[in-house]
Design a protein around this motif. Sequence first.
Motif, PDB file in Angstrom:
ATOM      1  N   UNK A   1      -4.823 -10.319   6.993  1.00  0.00           N
ATOM      2  CA  UNK A   1      -4.734 -10.100   5.550  1.00  0.00           C
ATOM      3  C   UNK A   1      -5.601  -8.899   5.195  1.00  0.00           C
ATOM      4  N   UNK A   2      -4.970  -7.819   4.784  1.00  0.00           N
ATOM      5  CA  UNK A   2      -5.709  -6.614   4.412  1.00  0.00           C
ATOM      6  C   UNK A   2      -5.080  -6.003   3.168  1.00  0.00           C
ATOM      7  N   UNK A   3      -5.803  -5.124   2.513  1.00  0.00           N
ATOM      8  CA  UNK A   3      -5.278  -4.405   1.366  1.00  0.00           C
ATOM      9  C   UNK A   3      -4.796  -3.011   1.732  1.00  0.00           C
ATOM     10  N   UNK A   4      -5.286  -2.495   2.864  1.00  0.00           N
ATOM     11  CA  UNK A   4      -4.864  -1.149   3.279  1.00  0.00           C
ATOM     12  C   UNK A   4      -5.131  -0.950   4.764  1.00  0.00           C
ATOM     13  N   UNK A   5      -4.196  -0.273   5.431  1.00  0.00           N
ATOM     14  CA  UNK A   5      -4.340   0.111   6.827  1.00  0.00           C
ATOM     15  C   UNK A   5      -4.069   1.610   6.933  1.00  0.00           C
ATOM     16  N   UNK A   6      -4.962   2.358   7.539  1.00  0.00           N
ATOM     17  CA  UNK A   6      -4.779   3.780   7.803  1.00  0.00           C
ATOM     18  C   UNK A   6      -4.506   3.991   9.286  1.00  0.00           C
ATOM     19  N   UNK A   7      -3.415   4.671   9.612  1.00  0.00           N
ATOM     20  CA  UNK A   7      -3.083   5.020  10.989  1.00  0.00           C
ATOM     21  C   UNK A   7      -3.514   6.472  11.204  1.00  0.00           C
TER      22      UNK A   7
END
Length: 234
Positions: free
Chosen positions: A40-46
């Motif tokens: 559960x996250x609000x944002x993922x940066x690749x």
Amino acid sequence: MKIDASRAIGAYAAVTTFATLWLVLGANAGPKTATFATIDVQRINIREPDGTLRMTIASRDRMPGIIVAGRETPHPDRPQAGMIFYNDEGTENGGLVFSGALKDGKPTNLGALSFDRWRQDQTVSLSSDEMGDDRQAGLAINDRPDRPVDFPTVARLVRQPAGAERDAALRAAGVGIAPRACLGRMRDKASALALRDAAGRKRLELRVAADGQATIDFLDDRGRVTRSISDVAR
């Protein structure tokens, strides 16, 4: 047995150093993949190994602004969750966004997949948009100006009152669009294919109305129908 303190300390340091090196080298040599059942996250940066941002997956409240070559400018209007794509230099070049809810008792829904020109706005988009009974869905292809958009200037201008002066300033900042083709379900419930010239003027339209009537219209550069073919004539 008498223990030499200096030798004991030296041996301890050697063992500790060896253990630390083993852990570091072993960790680097082994796989770096972690498995989770649920995240559960609000944002993922690749990011690339050098830190260049390549993709962001985010909730509505954590969506980034407009990022060009790694520098971010607040987005004037992006109230959706989704996924943003970035090119090799870390500049936004497309994305997938979506939203929807009941507003004033009416269903609203938006889903759009788009791709941009270099440092410009979208040139290809596939979208579905619904506001109560007002619905449309389709594929759109656009031309954009040859110069990049000055996004910081645009972010400042969009907060100013609308008018001819602001429109001219936006064009000078690289904002512009010339629709070239559109295929989809229109707001009047017809299905249509419209083709336009380089100036964005509609020149040919194939349409099937909601009642089933099919037409092919040829238009001049002023938008006047110069010839029309209809299945009624059969």
